[in-house]
Scaffold this motif. Structure first.
Motif, PDB file in Angstrom:
ATOM      1  N   LEU A 168       0.822  -1.202   0.000  1.00  0.00           N
ATOM      2  CA  LEU A 168       0.000   0.000   0.000  1.00  0.00           C
ATOM      3  C   LEU A 168       0.860   1.257   0.000  1.00  0.00           C
ATOM      4  N   THR A 169       0.353   2.309  -0.632  1.00  0.00           N
ATOM      5  CA  THR A 169       0.983   3.617  -0.537  1.00  0.00           C
ATOM      6  C   THR A 169       0.624   4.234   0.818  1.00  0.00           C
ATOM      7  N   PRO A 170       1.349   5.260   1.262  1.00  0.00           N
ATOM      8  CA  PRO A 170       0.980   5.932   2.517  1.00  0.00           C
ATOM      9  C   PRO A 170      -0.467   6.430   2.512  1.00  0.00           C
ATOM     10  N   TYR A 171      -0.943   6.945   1.372  1.00  0.00           N
ATOM     11  CA  TYR A 171      -2.323   7.430   1.309  1.00  0.00           C
ATOM     12  C   TYR A 171      -3.318   6.278   1.437  1.00  0.00           C
ATOM     13  N   GLN A 172      -3.048   5.157   0.792  1.00  0.00           N
ATOM     14  CA  GLN A 172      -3.930   3.993   0.925  1.00  0.00           C
ATOM     15  C   GLN A 172      -3.959   3.498   2.372  1.00  0.00           C
ATOM     16  N   HIS A 173      -2.811   3.536   3.038  1.00  0.00           N
ATOM     17  CA  HIS A 173      -2.781   3.170   4.449  1.00  0.00           C
ATOM     18  C   HIS A 173      -3.730   4.060   5.255  1.00  0.00           C
ATOM     19  N   GLU A 174      -3.777   5.342   4.923  1.00  0.00           N
ATOM     20  CA  GLU A 174      -4.608   6.270   5.691  1.00  0.00           C
ATOM     21  C   GLU A 174      -6.091   5.966   5.532  1.00  0.00           C
ATOM     22  N   TRP A 175      -6.556   5.853   4.294  1.00  0.00           N
ATOM     23  CA  TRP A 175      -8.003   5.684   4.154  1.00  0.00           C
ATOM     24  C   TRP A 175      -8.432   4.264   4.525  1.00  0.00           C
ATOM     25  N   LEU A 176      -7.540   3.291   4.392  1.00  0.00           N
ATOM     26  CA  LEU A 176      -7.890   1.949   4.849  1.00  0.00           C
ATOM     27  C   LEU A 176      -7.950   1.881   6.375  1.00  0.00           C
ATOM     28  N   ALA A 177      -7.147   2.673   7.064  1.00  0.00           N
ATOM     29  CA  ALA A 177      -7.267   2.744   8.522  1.00  0.00           C
ATOM     30  C   ALA A 177      -8.633   3.301   8.914  1.00  0.00           C
ATOM     31  N   ASP A 178      -9.153   4.234   8.139  1.00  0.00           N
ATOM     32  CA  ASP A 178     -10.508   4.735   8.390  1.00  0.00           C
ATOM     33  C   ASP A 178     -11.568   3.707   8.003  1.00  0.00           C
ATOM     34  N   TYR A 179     -11.261   2.794   7.097  1.00  0.00           N
ATOM     35  CA  TYR A 179     -12.193   1.706   6.805  1.00  0.00           C
ATOM     36  C   TYR A 179     -12.283   0.744   7.991  1.00  0.00           C
ATOM     37  N   TYR A 180     -11.156   0.513   8.655  1.00  0.00           N
ATOM     38  CA  TYR A 180     -11.218  -0.293   9.877  1.00  0.00           C
ATOM     39  C   TYR A 180     -12.067   0.424  10.918  1.00  0.00           C
ATOM     40  N   LEU A 181     -11.858   1.732  11.053  1.00  0.00           N
ATOM     41  CA  LEU A 181     -12.672   2.535  11.976  1.00  0.00           C
ATOM     42  C   LEU A 181     -14.153   2.384  11.641  1.00  0.00           C
ATOM     43  N   ALA A 182     -14.509   2.459  10.376  1.00  0.00           N
ATOM     44  CA  ALA A 182     -15.916   2.339   9.965  1.00  0.00           C
ATOM     45  C   ALA A 182     -16.462   0.957  10.293  1.00  0.00           C
ATOM     46  N   TRP A 183     -15.665  -0.078  10.040  1.00  0.00           N
ATOM     47  CA  TRP A 183     -16.093  -1.449  10.358  1.00  0.00           C
ATOM     48  C   TRP A 183     -16.313  -1.604  11.855  1.00  0.00           C
ATOM     49  N   ARG A 184     -15.393  -1.055  12.667  1.00  0.00           N
ATOM     50  CA  ARG A 184     -15.548  -1.132  14.115  1.00  0.00           C
ATOM     51  C   ARG A 184     -16.782  -0.356  14.577  1.00  0.00           C
ATOM     52  N   LEU A 185     -16.986   0.817  14.026  1.00  0.00           N
ATOM     53  CA  LEU A 185     -18.145   1.625  14.412  1.00  0.00           C
ATOM     54  C   LEU A 185     -19.448   0.887  14.125  1.00  0.00           C
ATOM     55  N   ALA A 186     -19.530   0.266  12.969  1.00  0.00           N
ATOM     56  CA  ALA A 186     -20.749  -0.471  12.632  1.00  0.00           C
ATOM     57  C   ALA A 186     -21.004  -1.574  13.651  1.00  0.00           C
ATOM     58  N   HIS A 187     -19.963  -2.301  14.022  1.00  0.00           N
ATOM     59  CA  HIS A 187     -20.121  -3.407  14.969  1.00  0.00           C
ATOM     60  C   HIS A 187     -20.372  -2.904  16.385  1.00  0.00           C
ATOM     61  N   GLU A 188     -19.731  -1.818  16.766  1.00  0.00           N
ATOM     62  CA  GLU A 188     -19.849  -1.319  18.137  1.00  0.00           C
ATOM     63  C   GLU A 188     -21.166  -0.595  18.380  1.00  0.00           C
ATOM     64  N   SER A 189     -21.599   0.210  17.419  1.00  0.00           N
ATOM     65  CA  SER A 189     -22.735   1.105  17.661  1.00  0.00           C
ATOM     66  C   SER A 189     -23.976   0.756  16.857  1.00  0.00           C
ATOM     67  N   GLY A 190     -23.813  -0.040  15.786  1.00  0.00           N
ATOM     68  CA  GLY A 190     -24.954  -0.331  14.927  1.00  0.00           C
ATOM     69  C   GLY A 190     -25.450   0.876  14.179  1.00  0.00           C
ATOM     70  N   SER A 191     -24.560   1.849  13.952  1.00  0.00           N
ATOM     71  CA  SER A 191     -24.949   3.109  13.311  1.00  0.00           C
ATOM     72  C   SER A 191     -23.803   3.603  12.439  1.00  0.00           C
ATOM     73  N   VAL A 192     -24.147   4.446  11.464  1.00  0.00           N
ATOM     74  CA  VAL A 192     -23.115   5.055  10.609  1.00  0.00           C
ATOM     75  C   VAL A 192     -22.903   6.528  10.938  1.00  0.00           C
ATOM     76  N   SER A 193     -23.554   7.037  11.980  1.00  0.00           N
ATOM     77  CA  SER A 193     -23.496   8.480  12.248  1.00  0.00           C
ATOM     78  C   SER A 193     -22.072   8.962  12.504  1.00  0.00           C
ATOM     79  N   LEU A 194     -21.271   8.181  13.230  1.00  0.00           N
ATOM     80  CA  LEU A 194     -19.906   8.613  13.501  1.00  0.00           C
ATOM     81  C   LEU A 194     -18.974   8.351  12.328  1.00  0.00           C
ATOM     82  N   ILE A 195     -19.381   7.506  11.383  1.00  0.00           N
ATOM     83  CA  ILE A 195     -18.632   7.414  10.123  1.00  0.00           C
ATOM     84  C   ILE A 195     -18.797   8.727   9.361  1.00  0.00           C
ATOM     85  N   TRP A 196     -20.014   9.265   9.367  1.00  0.00           N
ATOM     86  CA  TRP A 196     -20.226  10.591   8.773  1.00  0.00           C
ATOM     87  C   TRP A 196     -19.391  11.641   9.493  1.00  0.00           C
TER      88      TRP A 196
END
Length: 324
Positions: A168-196
C-alpha cells in the motif's frame, strides 16, 4: 538488524501520525456484547499493566495502548524483543506533540505495535471559516475513533503480511485505517453516524490546511456510505472479509490526481485565495464537489452551501442538480 524495522516503520508512519481535537470516549455507550467481543486479552499476565496501559486484541496479533505519561512503564511490560525496537520517551513525545495519538508498528509474531495516546487534549470541536463566517463542528467520541484508526493501521499491516492486501501507498494506508474505523463503528454502535463525523472531520481538516490531503479519506468514506448500509458492514464478522469486498472497488486516487486536487483545494480555501476562479482545474471539480457537499450542507445548511459552491466552481450547479 533489530533496529531496522523501527527505522523503516518510523520513517513511513511519520506520514500517518494522526492528530485531532477530542474528548474522552463514553465507554458506557458501547453495548455489553460488543465490549465482550473486543475486550483486551490479559497478555502479558501481569495485571499491573492495566493501570498503565492496555493490551488490545487484533485479528491475529495484539497491540499495546499506552498513555504518553506512562510510556516508560508501558514498554517495560513488553518482551525485550519488542521493547528494543521502540524509541525513547523523549523522541515519542516530540513526535506526538499536540496530536491525539500515534502508532509505532514492530516486527514480532505476537505484538503488532504500540499506540501512544495523548490524554491531555480536551478540545471537542473543529472550526472552519467560509465566506467570512466561522462554522463549528462538534466531535463525539473522537478519542475512541482516533484509537480505532491507529489500530486499523496495524490490522492492515497484518493483512499485508498475510498477503491478503497488496503493498500500500501511505495514502492507501490512511483511508484503509478509516475503513477499519468504519467497520468497528458499525459493529460497536450499529450506526453510521460517527462514520459521517469522520468524513466531515477529514473534509474540515483539509479545508483548513491543504497539507492534510494525505489523510483525506473522505472520498473513500463517502463511497463506502453510499455502497453499504450498516447491516451490510455488520454482516462481515471479520475485518479481512470486509476489506476483501470493499477495497477492490473503492476510489483510488493516484499521485497526479492528488496533486491536482490539492492545488484546487489551495486555490479555493488557501489564504491566498482572494477571489473565486470558477473554471480553475474544472476537470477535478466534480469529484471535489461531491465529497465536500455533505459537509458544507451540514455546516451551512443546503441553501447557503449550494450558493457558495456555485460561486466557487463552474461545475457545481450541474453536480448539485444531479445529486438532488
Amino acid at each position: 538488524m533489530k533496529f531496522l524495522a523501527l527505522i523503516i516503520g518510523l520513517s513511513f508512519f511519520s506520514a500517518i501520525i494522526v492528530g485531532v481535537s477530542h474528548k474522552q470516549a463514553n465507554a458506557s455507550s458501547l453495548s455489553r456484547e460488543s465490549y465482550n467481543r473486543f475486550n483486551p486479552l490479559s497478555y502479558p499476565s501481569d495485571s499491573s499493566l492495566y493501570s498503565i496501559g492496555q493490551i488490545h486484541q487484533l485479528t491475529d496479533k495484539q497491540a499495546l495502548i499506552c498513555p504518553i505519561a506512562h510510556y516508560v512503564s508501558c514498554i517495560k511490560q513488553l518482551p525485550a524483543r519488542v521493547s528494543a525496537q521502540l524509541p525513547l520517551r523523549q523522541s515519542v513525545s516530540q513526535s506526538l506533540g499536540l496530536k491525539t495519538a500515534m502508532v509505532m508498528p514492530v516486527v514480532d509474531q505476537v505484538i503488532a505495535g504500540i499506540v501512544v495516546i495523548n490524554d491531555k487534549l480536551p478540545v471537542v470541536n473543529q472550526s472552519v471559516a467560509l465566506n467570512g463566517q466561522a462554522y463549528q463542528f462538534n466531535l463525539e467520541q473522537q478519542t475512541q475513533l482516533t484509537l480505532w484508526h491507529e489500530l486499523g493501521h496495524l490490522e492492515n499491516i497484518s493483512l499485508q503480511e498475510s498477503h491478503s492486501l497488496q503493498p500500500l501507498t501511505p495514502y492507501q494506508h490512511e483511508w484503509l485505517a478509516d475503513y477499519y474505523l468504519a467497520w468497528r463503528l458499525a459493529h460497536e454502535s450499529g450506526s453510521v453516524s460517527l462514520i459521517w463525523q469522520q468524513l466531515h472531520r477529514r473534509n474540515i481538516a483539509v479545508m483548513n490546511t491543504t497539507g492534510n490531503i494525505g489523510h483525506w479519506s473522505s472520498p473513500q468514506l463517502l463511497w463506502l456510505l453510499n455502497r453499504y448500509e450498516v447491516d451490510d458492514i455488520i454482516a462481515f464478522e471479520q475485518y479481512a472479509d470486509f476489506i476483501a469486498d470493499a477495497y477492490p472497488h473503492a476510489p483510488q486516487i493516484n499521485d497526479t490526481e492528488m496533486d491536482e486536487i490539492s492545488s484546487l483545494m489551495q486555490r479555493t480555501f488557501g489564504r491566498g485565495a482572494v477571489q473565486a476562479l470558477p473554471h480553475y482545474m474544472f476537470w477535478q471539480q466534480q469529484r471535489l464537489i461531491e465529497v465536500l457537499h455533505p459537509t458544507l450542507v451540514h455546516l451551512m445548511g443546503a441553501e447557503l452551501a449550494n450558493a457558495w459552491l456555485i460561486q466557487q466552481f463552474s461545475e457545481a450547479e450541474k453536480v448539485i442538480s444531479t445529486d438532488e
